[in-house]
Structure formats: structure tokens, C-alpha cells
Write a protein that holds these residues in place. Structure first.
Motif, PDB file in Angstrom:
ATOM      1  N   UNK A  66     -33.342   6.875  24.901  1.00  0.00           N
ATOM      2  CA  UNK A  66     -33.212   5.503  25.511  1.00  0.00           C
ATOM      3  C   UNK A  66     -32.504   4.356  24.772  1.00  0.00           C
ATOM      4  N   UNK A  67     -31.710   3.809  25.254  1.00  0.00           N
ATOM      5  CA  UNK A  67     -31.093   2.619  24.421  1.00  0.00           C
ATOM      6  C   UNK A  67     -30.223   1.545  25.204  1.00  0.00           C
ATOM      7  N   UNK A  68     -30.191   0.499  25.130  1.00  0.00           N
ATOM      8  CA  UNK A  68     -29.518  -0.490  25.773  1.00  0.00           C
ATOM      9  C   UNK A  68     -28.198  -1.256  25.010  1.00  0.00           C
ATOM     10  N   UNK A  81     -29.344   3.040  29.205  1.00  0.00           N
ATOM     11  CA  UNK A  81     -29.349   4.216  29.720  1.00  0.00           C
ATOM     12  C   UNK A  81     -30.378   5.068  28.942  1.00  0.00           C
ATOM     13  N   UNK A  82     -30.459   6.530  29.836  1.00  0.00           N
ATOM     14  CA  UNK A  82     -31.591   7.288  29.141  1.00  0.00           C
ATOM     15  C   UNK A  82     -30.768   8.713  29.299  1.00  0.00           C
ATOM     16  N   UNK A  83     -30.885   9.392  28.400  1.00  0.00           N
ATOM     17  CA  UNK A  83     -30.202  10.785  28.290  1.00  0.00           C
ATOM     18  C   UNK A  83     -30.899  11.877  27.782  1.00  0.00           C
ATOM     19  N   UNK A  84     -30.926  12.983  28.780  1.00  0.00           N
ATOM     20  CA  UNK A  84     -31.336  14.484  28.164  1.00  0.00           C
ATOM     21  C   UNK A  84     -30.079  15.116  27.595  1.00  0.00           C
ATOM     22  N   UNK A  85     -30.319  15.664  26.366  1.00  0.00           N
ATOM     23  CA  UNK A  85     -29.291  16.495  25.608  1.00  0.00           C
ATOM     24  C   UNK A  85     -29.706  17.875  25.878  1.00  0.00           C
ATOM     25  N   UNK A 153     -35.302  -2.358  32.727  1.00  0.00           N
ATOM     26  CA  UNK A 153     -34.172  -1.241  32.797  1.00  0.00           C
ATOM     27  C   UNK A 153     -34.645   0.190  32.140  1.00  0.00           C
ATOM     28  N   UNK A 154     -35.258   0.064  30.965  1.00  0.00           N
ATOM     29  CA  UNK A 154     -35.767   1.120  30.227  1.00  0.00           C
ATOM     30  C   UNK A 154     -36.757   1.964  31.428  1.00  0.00           C
ATOM     31  N   UNK A 155     -37.754   1.174  31.760  1.00  0.00           N
ATOM     32  CA  UNK A 155     -38.674   1.818  32.453  1.00  0.00           C
ATOM     33  C   UNK A 155     -38.044   2.518  33.802  1.00  0.00           C
ATOM     34  N   UNK A 186     -41.300  13.673  25.956  1.00  0.00           N
ATOM     35  CA  UNK A 186     -41.128  12.688  24.763  1.00  0.00           C
ATOM     36  C   UNK A 186     -40.165  11.655  25.029  1.00  0.00           C
ATOM     37  N   UNK A 187     -40.357  10.479  25.208  1.00  0.00           N
ATOM     38  CA  UNK A 187     -39.384   9.432  25.369  1.00  0.00           C
ATOM     39  C   UNK A 187     -39.257   8.580  24.133  1.00  0.00           C
ATOM     40  N   UNK A 188     -37.783   8.918  23.745  1.00  0.00           N
ATOM     41  CA  UNK A 188     -37.581   7.888  22.305  1.00  0.00           C
ATOM     42  C   UNK A 188     -36.804   6.698  22.558  1.00  0.00           C
ATOM     43  N   UNK A 189     -37.305   5.478  22.549  1.00  0.00           N
ATOM     44  CA  UNK A 189     -37.005   4.363  22.726  1.00  0.00           C
ATOM     45  C   UNK A 189     -36.133   3.727  21.542  1.00  0.00           C
ATOM     46  N   UNK A 190     -34.792   3.074  21.371  1.00  0.00           N
ATOM     47  CA  UNK A 190     -34.312   2.735  20.400  1.00  0.00           C
ATOM     48  C   UNK A 190     -34.868   1.062  20.310  1.00  0.00           C
ATOM     49  N   UNK A 191     -35.404   0.851  19.243  1.00  0.00           N
ATOM     50  CA  UNK A 191     -36.129  -0.599  18.792  1.00  0.00           C
ATOM     51  C   UNK A 191     -37.480  -0.461  18.307  1.00  0.00           C
ATOM     52  N   UNK A 192     -38.330  -1.321  18.762  1.00  0.00           N
ATOM     53  CA  UNK A 192     -39.516  -1.593  17.995  1.00  0.00           C
ATOM     54  C   UNK A 192     -40.782  -1.781  19.015  1.00  0.00           C
ATOM     55  N   UNK A 193     -40.428  -1.498  20.448  1.00  0.00           N
ATOM     56  CA  UNK A 193     -41.455  -1.260  21.381  1.00  0.00           C
ATOM     57  C   UNK A 193     -40.964  -0.595  22.509  1.00  0.00           C
ATOM     58  N   UNK A 194     -42.071  -0.086  23.313  1.00  0.00           N
ATOM     59  CA  UNK A 194     -41.639   0.751  24.444  1.00  0.00           C
ATOM     60  C   UNK A 194     -42.107  -0.113  25.781  1.00  0.00           C
ATOM     61  N   UNK A 195     -41.512   0.084  26.816  1.00  0.00           N
ATOM     62  CA  UNK A 195     -41.908  -0.514  28.027  1.00  0.00           C
ATOM     63  C   UNK A 195     -43.174   0.139  28.452  1.00  0.00           C
ATOM     64  N   UNK A 196     -43.882  -0.795  29.571  1.00  0.00           N
ATOM     65  CA  UNK A 196     -44.942  -0.106  30.262  1.00  0.00           C
ATOM     66  C   UNK A 196     -44.601   0.462  31.443  1.00  0.00           C
ATOM     67  N   UNK A 197     -44.739   1.762  31.391  1.00  0.00           N
ATOM     68  CA  UNK A 197     -44.424   2.649  32.579  1.00  0.00           C
ATOM     69  C   UNK A 197     -45.333   2.803  33.704  1.00  0.00           C
ATOM     70  N   UNK A 198     -45.096   2.796  34.933  1.00  0.00           N
ATOM     71  CA  UNK A 198     -45.835   2.844  35.948  1.00  0.00           C
ATOM     72  C   UNK A 198     -46.418   4.329  36.175  1.00  0.00           C
TER      73      UNK A 198
END
Length: 291
Positions: A66-68, A81-85, A153-155, A186-198
Motif C-alpha cells: 500500500x502506498x499514497x 493504491x493497494x496491490x497484490x503481485x 484511503x489506505x483502509x 500481510x499488509x505492508x504500508x509505506x510509512x511509519x503507521x498503519x490505519x485502523x481497519x474495520x
């Protein structure tokens, strides 16, 4: 995953517009709709991530990068955007999992020329097992602030992809979603924090909090192929929106500055006024409006 295989695959388009959202148990009406688009390559998903015919067997973990793009500009959306390769392409960039694949030049989008990003954009869309891009408009950025808009957006990208993937596994096994052996994600977020998912909502699709490992990767777009793929989708989709705005408002020079606070952009705002797409909560725009 060769080109020929890809053309025979079943592609499920993902397209939605979100007008209201549950944030920490509160239903919030958004100031403007958030648009999401993407697709899931169902054939490849099932070939790579459910190597068995039984819903009880364990699948390999699904890695989602995931990145913005567009947190700094004064104008337009922030794109996430979120991508699965493909499983064998998903890994540390330094291990070269993309060598001799159509995405061999993929790295952090900021290190690539615009020309190379434009080449990669349709290739990432073509070869990704699945992807989602969310476009969070200026009105929502002003409503919740830029950090929260990016996290939102990430969420949304993650939850949408997980739900679509879980539904397809359930359809294949012809069982209720909750009866499929839970996806390990496994969700890999670019940056130093993860969003809170529902998580309450995701558990309806058989994917609970215990099945989702969220990881924050500082400079992740230069470290992991899935995050780099997401960075291309976010950056190029945002640039395309900027070129469309440039065609609509040629006096502002948007194609050159892409909404960033350059001197030319500030002069254009002072001369021609603030556009509906400007972020009113950002200090330079707010100052112009106050004067």
C-alpha cells in the motif's frame, strides 16, 4: 505468469463510490464521494493462493503493498493504491524477485522518470493479481485533515481488496464466506503507521483481526516490490487527474507543478483565485481566501 496466460484470465472489475463511512463506530457523511477503481485477476488468485481444492487447507499469506501519492500538494486528491503481485514476484527488491519479469525496472516511483512510471502503470495493472486505487478529493482532505484522509484511503483500499478476494474463495468452494479457512493477509504500508481497519466488518468475510498482519515499512516503496507496485498506481493515477485539471484550467500551469506549492502555482492562485479543487485547509490557500 506469462502474457498469454494473463489474456485468458477472468478479470473482475472493482468500481465503487463511497458517500458515507463508519469511522470508529460513527457514521460519517463525506463532504464529497471517494472513488475507488481496480480489478482482481480471479484465475491467478485461485491458481496462486488456493493451491488446493479444499476450503480447510491453509493458503500462503497474501501480501498486499500500500502506498499514497499527493499528500503535499495544495490542489486535488490524495491517491492511495493497494496491490497484490504474483506470489513469486512479491518480496524484497534487493532479492530481485522481478528479474526477467515484465516489471523488472520497478522500484520506488520517486526514483523513476515519469516516462518509466507511465510504462509501468499499465503493466502493473495487467500483471497484478489484484489492485485498488482510491481517489480522496480535496473536500474530504479539508473535512478530516490530510493524515486522516490518507489513512482512510489506505483502509478503504485494503478492506475492498480483502472482501473481494474472500468472496471469490467462498464462491469457488461453494460455501459460506465464513466457512473458508481464513485468509492469512500481510499488509505492508509505506510509512511509519498503519490505519485502523474495520475488523468487525472484515470478520463477516471470514477474515478477522488475527488473520491480518499490518506492517509499517519506512521507505517501503524502495524496499518491497508490492509497495513499489502500489506507489506506481498511486502516483500515475494522481498525475493523470492533474493533467485533466490542467486541461480544464489552463491558466494555473497544473501540468508543470502538479498542485505542489511552487512559486508559479502561488502566483496563479493570487491572480486567478482559488479553484473548487484547492485544499482550503492548507495554510497557503487559506491565506489567499482570508485576504
Amino acid at each position: 505468469m506469462n502474457h498469454q496466460h494473463c489474456t485468458e484470465s477472468t478479470m473482475t472489475p472493482i468500481e465503487m463510490s463511497i458517500q458515507a463511512i463508519d469511522i470508529k463506530g460513527q457514521y460519517v457523511q463525506l463532504a464529497a464521494p471517494i472513488h475507488l477503481f481496480g480489478q482482481l485477476n480471479v484465475t491467478e488468485l485461485l491458481a496462486q493462493y488456493s493451491s488446493t481444492t479444499s476450503p480447510e487447507s491453509t493458503q500462503p499469506a497474501l501480501q498486499i503493498g500500500v502506498d499514497e501519492a499527493g499528500r503535499g500538494p495544495l490542489l486535488g486528491s490524495v491517491n492511495v493504491a493497494a496491490a497484490i503481485l504474483p506470489a513469486s514476484w512479491s518480496g524484497l527488491i534487493e532479492d530481485h524477485p522481478l528479474e526477467s519479469t515484465p516489471l523488472s525496472i520497478l522500484t520506488d516511483s520517486k526514483k523513476l522518470s515519469e516516462k518509466k512510471r507511465d510504462v509501468l502503470y499499465p503493466l502493473v495493472q495487467q500483471y497484478a493479481v489484484g489492485y485498488v486505487v482510491a481517489n480522496i478529493p480535496a473536500a474530504v482532505i479539508d473535512q478530516v485533515n490530510i493524515l486522516q484522509a490518507t489513512m482512510l484511503g489506505m483502509r478503504l483500499c485494503i478492506e475492498t481488496l480483502i472482501e473481494v478476494v474472500a468472496q471469490h474463495f467462498a464462491m469457488v468452494f461453494e460455501v459460506e464466506v465464513a466457512a473458508v479457512n481464513p485468509l492469512q493477509v500481510e499488509v505492508l504500508f509505506d510509512g511509519n503507521r498503519c490505519p485502523e481497519l474495520n475488523y468487525a466488518n472484515l470478520s463477516k468475510f471470514g477474515v478477522g483481526q488475527a488473520n491480518i498482519d499490518c506492517q509499517a515499512w519506512v521507505k517501503g516503496d524502495a524496499r518491497h516490490t508490492a509497495i513499489a507496485a502500489a506507489s506506481i498506481l498511486a502516483k500515475v493515477s494522481r498525475d493523470q487527474a492533474m493533467y485533466a485539471l490542467d486541461a480544464q484550467f489552463p491558466k494555473y500551469g497544473i501540468a508543470k507543478h502538479k498542485g505542489y506549492p511552487t512559486r508559479a502555482h502561488m502566483e496563479a492562485i493570487e491572480k486567478h483565485g482559488v479553484l473548487p479543487e484547492h485544499r482550503r485547509s492548507f495554510a497557503p490557500v487559506r491565506k489567499v481566501l482570508e485576504n
